[in-house]
Design a protein around this motif. Structure first.
Motif, short mmCIF file in Angstrom:
data_model
loop_
_atom_site.label_atom_id
_atom_site.label_comp_id
_atom_site.label_asym_id
_atom_site.label_seq_id
_atom_site.Cartn_x
_atom_site.Cartn_y
_atom_site.Cartn_z
N HIS A 152 -3.92 2.42 4.26
CA HIS A 152 -4.88 1.87 3.67
C HIS A 152 -4.81 0.27 3.70
O HIS A 152 -3.68 -0.28 3.83
CB HIS A 152 -4.58 2.22 2.10
CG HIS A 152 -4.79 3.62 1.63
ND1 HIS A 152 -4.74 4.09 0.48
CD2 HIS A 152 -5.00 4.89 2.52
CE1 HIS A 152 -4.96 5.48 0.15
NE2 HIS A 152 -4.94 5.59 1.71
N PRO A 153 -6.05 -0.30 3.62
CA PRO A 153 -6.10 -1.87 4.02
C PRO A 153 -5.22 -2.37 2.75
O PRO A 153 -4.62 -3.55 3.19
CB PRO A 153 -7.68 -2.07 3.86
CG PRO A 153 -8.16 -1.14 3.32
CD PRO A 153 -7.48 0.07 3.56
N ARG A 189 -8.78 -20.09 2.04
CA ARG A 189 -8.81 -19.58 3.60
C ARG A 189 -8.81 -17.77 3.65
O ARG A 189 -7.83 -17.32 2.86
CB ARG A 189 -7.56 -20.04 3.95
CG ARG A 189 -7.87 -21.73 4.67
CD ARG A 189 -6.57 -22.28 5.22
NE ARG A 189 -5.35 -22.30 4.28
CZ ARG A 189 -4.16 -21.46 4.10
NH1 ARG A 189 -3.94 -20.68 5.43
NH2 ARG A 189 -3.29 -21.44 3.42
N VAL A 190 -9.22 -17.33 4.58
CA VAL A 190 -8.93 -15.89 4.70
C VAL A 190 -7.64 -15.98 5.41
O VAL A 190 -7.58 -16.48 6.46
CB VAL A 190 -10.09 -15.42 5.53
CG1 VAL A 190 -9.88 -13.81 5.83
CG2 VAL A 190 -11.39 -15.15 4.59
N LEU A 191 -6.87 -14.93 4.76
CA LEU A 191 -5.50 -14.98 5.28
C LEU A 191 -5.19 -13.83 6.33
O LEU A 191 -4.72 -13.75 7.35
CB LEU A 191 -4.34 -14.91 4.43
CG LEU A 191 -4.24 -16.24 3.56
CD1 LEU A 191 -3.40 -15.82 2.27
CD2 LEU A 191 -3.76 -17.35 4.32
N ALA A 192 -5.86 -12.52 5.92
CA ALA A 192 -5.93 -11.60 6.54
C ALA A 192 -6.94 -10.44 6.32
O ALA A 192 -7.18 -10.56 5.03
CB ALA A 192 -4.36 -10.74 6.46
N SER A 236 1.56 -9.67 3.33
CA SER A 236 1.72 -10.81 2.45
C SER A 236 3.27 -11.11 2.23
O SER A 236 3.87 -12.23 2.03
CB SER A 236 0.93 -10.81 1.10
OG SER A 236 1.59 -9.90 0.44
N ALA A 237 3.83 -10.00 2.04
CA ALA A 237 5.51 -10.11 2.01
C ALA A 237 6.21 -10.80 2.98
O ALA A 237 7.36 -11.37 2.80
CB ALA A 237 6.08 -8.80 1.55
N LEU A 264 -7.61 -10.77 2.10
CA LEU A 264 -6.79 -11.31 1.48
C LEU A 264 -7.04 -12.91 1.60
O LEU A 264 -7.22 -13.41 2.66
CB LEU A 264 -5.24 -11.14 1.90
CG LEU A 264 -4.29 -11.83 1.30
CD1 LEU A 264 -4.06 -11.36 -0.20
CD2 LEU A 264 -2.70 -11.78 2.25
N VAL A 265 -7.56 -13.60 0.64
CA VAL A 265 -7.72 -14.78 0.64
C VAL A 265 -6.80 -15.97 -0.42
O VAL A 265 -6.29 -15.23 -1.29
CB VAL A 265 -9.22 -15.06 -0.29
CG1 VAL A 265 -9.44 -16.44 -0.03
CG2 VAL A 265 -10.20 -14.03 0.43
#
Length: 166
Positions: A55-56, A38-41, A64-65, A32-33
Protein backbone atom coordinates in the motif's frame (compact mmCIF):
# COMPACT_ATOMS: atom_id res chain seq x y z
CA UNK A 1 -9.86 22.32 7.78
CA UNK A 2 -8.80 21.32 4.27
CA UNK A 3 -7.48 24.27 2.24
CA UNK A 4 -6.56 24.83 -1.42
CA UNK A 5 -3.01 23.58 -0.85
CA UNK A 6 -4.39 20.38 0.67
CA UNK A 7 -6.73 19.97 -2.32
CA UNK A 8 -3.78 20.28 -4.70
CA UNK A 9 -2.00 17.38 -2.98
CA UNK A 10 -5.22 15.34 -2.79
CA UNK A 11 -5.74 15.82 -6.53
CA UNK A 12 -2.28 14.34 -7.04
CA UNK A 13 -3.34 11.38 -4.88
CA UNK A 14 -6.33 10.85 -7.18
CA UNK A 15 -3.97 11.00 -10.19
CA UNK A 16 -1.74 8.38 -8.56
CA UNK A 17 -4.79 6.22 -7.86
CA UNK A 18 -5.69 6.47 -11.55
CA UNK A 19 -2.11 5.45 -12.43
CA UNK A 20 -2.48 2.40 -10.19
CA UNK A 21 -5.72 1.50 -11.94
CA UNK A 22 -4.09 1.91 -15.36
CA UNK A 23 -1.38 -0.51 -14.19
CA UNK A 24 -4.03 -3.07 -13.22
CA UNK A 25 -3.88 -2.34 -9.52
CA UNK A 26 -6.35 -1.12 -6.93
CA UNK A 27 -6.79 2.67 -7.14
CA UNK A 28 -5.00 4.15 -4.15
CA UNK A 29 -2.42 6.93 -4.23
CA UNK A 30 -0.55 8.86 -1.54
CA UNK A 31 1.81 11.84 -1.24
CA UNK A 32 4.17 12.71 1.63
CA UNK A 33 4.67 16.46 2.09
CA UNK A 34 7.19 18.23 4.33
CA UNK A 35 6.23 21.01 6.72
CA UNK A 36 7.57 23.56 4.21
CA UNK A 37 5.28 22.23 1.46
CA UNK A 38 7.86 20.23 -0.50
CA UNK A 39 6.66 16.91 -1.88
CA UNK A 40 9.06 14.36 -0.42
CA UNK A 41 7.73 11.12 -1.88
CA UNK A 42 4.67 9.65 -3.55
CA UNK A 43 3.42 6.22 -4.49
CA UNK A 44 0.41 4.21 -5.56
CA UNK A 45 -0.91 0.76 -4.74
CA UNK A 46 1.19 -2.18 -5.92
CA UNK A 47 -0.70 -5.15 -4.45
CA UNK A 48 -1.32 -6.71 -7.87
CA UNK A 49 2.23 -8.08 -7.50
CA UNK A 50 0.78 -10.54 -4.99
CA UNK A 51 2.14 -8.72 -1.93
CA UNK A 52 -0.90 -7.38 -0.08
CA UNK A 53 1.28 -5.06 2.01
CA UNK A 54 2.34 -2.86 -0.93
CA UNK A 55 0.00 0.00 0.00
CA UNK A 56 1.33 3.50 -0.73
CA UNK A 57 0.81 4.72 2.84
CA UNK A 58 2.91 1.84 4.17
CA UNK A 59 5.64 2.53 1.60
CA UNK A 60 5.70 6.22 2.53
CA UNK A 61 5.98 5.37 6.23
CA UNK A 62 8.95 3.11 5.49
CA UNK A 63 10.53 5.75 3.22
CA UNK A 64 10.16 8.41 5.92
CA UNK A 65 11.79 6.20 8.55
CA UNK A 66 14.87 5.93 6.35
CA UNK A 67 15.07 9.48 5.01
CA UNK A 68 13.64 11.83 7.66
CA UNK A 69 14.46 12.72 11.24
CA UNK A 70 11.81 12.13 13.90
CA UNK A 71 11.09 15.88 13.95
CA UNK A 72 10.68 16.01 10.15
CA UNK A 73 8.36 13.00 10.23
CA UNK A 74 6.18 14.54 12.94
CA UNK A 75 5.86 17.77 10.93
CA UNK A 76 5.04 16.02 7.64
CA UNK A 77 1.57 15.40 6.19
CA UNK A 78 0.44 12.26 4.39
CA UNK A 79 -2.21 12.91 1.76
CA UNK A 80 -4.05 9.91 0.43
CA UNK A 81 -6.97 8.98 -1.79
CA UNK A 82 -8.43 6.68 0.88
CA UNK A 83 -8.29 6.52 4.65
CA UNK A 84 -5.40 4.36 5.85
CA UNK A 85 -6.13 0.71 6.54
CA UNK A 86 -5.13 -0.59 10.01
CA UNK A 87 -1.75 -1.86 8.72
CA UNK A 88 -0.86 1.49 7.18
CA UNK A 89 -2.01 3.62 10.08
CA UNK A 90 -0.02 1.43 12.47
CA UNK A 91 3.10 2.00 10.34
CA UNK A 92 2.29 5.73 10.28
CA UNK A 93 2.08 5.75 14.07
CA UNK A 94 5.18 3.63 14.65
CA UNK A 95 7.40 5.92 12.56
CA UNK A 96 5.86 9.07 14.06
CA UNK A 97 4.41 10.74 10.98
CA UNK A 98 2.16 13.76 11.45
CA UNK A 99 -1.17 14.79 9.97
CA UNK A 100 -3.21 12.60 7.61
CA UNK A 101 -5.61 14.03 5.03
CA UNK A 102 -7.73 11.64 2.96
CA UNK A 103 -10.37 11.88 0.25
CA UNK A 104 -12.63 8.94 1.15
CA UNK A 105 -13.16 7.18 4.46
CA UNK A 106 -12.83 3.46 5.03
CA UNK A 107 -16.52 3.46 5.90
CA UNK A 108 -17.37 4.93 2.49
CA UNK A 109 -15.18 2.41 0.68
CA UNK A 110 -16.61 -0.57 2.57
CA UNK A 111 -20.13 0.60 1.70
CA UNK A 112 -19.29 1.07 -1.99
CA UNK A 113 -17.63 -2.33 -2.23
CA UNK A 114 -20.62 -4.00 -0.56
CA UNK A 115 -22.90 -2.32 -3.10
CA UNK A 116 -20.73 -3.85 -5.85
CA UNK A 117 -20.91 -7.29 -4.28
CA UNK A 118 -17.21 -7.34 -3.42
CA UNK A 119 -16.34 -9.64 -0.49
CA UNK A 120 -15.15 -7.95 2.68
CA UNK A 121 -11.39 -7.43 2.92
CA UNK A 122 -9.35 -9.74 5.17
CA UNK A 123 -8.71 -6.93 7.69
CA UNK A 124 -11.50 -5.05 9.44
CA UNK A 125 -11.80 -1.36 8.56
CA UNK A 126 -11.13 0.89 11.55
CA UNK A 127 -10.84 4.64 11.76
CA UNK A 128 -7.34 6.08 12.00
CA UNK A 129 -7.84 7.46 15.50
CA UNK A 130 -8.95 4.04 16.80
CA UNK A 131 -5.41 2.86 16.08
CA UNK A 132 -3.32 6.03 16.53
CA UNK A 133 -5.36 8.28 18.82
CA UNK A 134 -3.07 11.31 18.76
CA UNK A 135 -2.66 11.90 15.03
CA UNK A 136 -4.48 14.81 13.39
CA UNK A 137 -6.85 13.51 10.71
CA UNK A 138 -8.89 15.38 8.13
CA UNK A 139 -11.33 13.80 5.73
CA UNK A 140 -13.34 12.78 3.92
CA UNK A 141 -13.16 15.48 1.26
CA UNK A 142 -16.46 15.51 -0.70
CA UNK A 143 -15.04 17.61 -3.57
CA UNK A 144 -13.00 14.63 -4.81
CA UNK A 145 -14.89 11.61 -3.49
CA UNK A 146 -16.94 11.01 -6.66
CA UNK A 147 -13.72 10.70 -8.68
CA UNK A 148 -12.27 8.15 -6.25
CA UNK A 149 -15.56 6.23 -6.14
CA UNK A 150 -15.55 5.98 -9.94
CA UNK A 151 -11.98 4.60 -9.91
CA UNK A 152 -13.02 1.87 -7.47
CA UNK A 153 -16.11 1.01 -9.50
CA UNK A 154 -13.97 0.71 -12.64
CA UNK A 155 -11.42 -1.49 -10.88
CA UNK A 156 -13.92 -3.89 -9.38
CA UNK A 157 -16.07 -4.11 -12.48
CA UNK A 158 -12.95 -4.96 -14.47
CA UNK A 159 -12.29 -7.78 -12.00
CA UNK A 160 -15.89 -8.98 -12.06
CA UNK A 161 -16.45 -7.40 -8.61
CA UNK A 162 -15.40 -10.65 -6.94
CA UNK A 163 -12.02 -10.01 -5.36
CA UNK A 164 -10.32 -7.27 -3.37
CA UNK A 165 -7.01 -6.97 -1.58
CA UNK A 166 -7.95 -4.10 0.67
Amino acid sequence: MVNNNDLRHLRRCVELAAEALAAGDEPFGSVLVAADGRVLAEDHNRVASGDGTRHPEFELARWSATHLTPRERAAATVYTSGEHCPMCVAAHGWVGLGRIVYVISSEQLVSWLADLGVPAPPVRALSINEIVPGVTVEGPVPELSAQVRELHIRFHRSKGATDTER
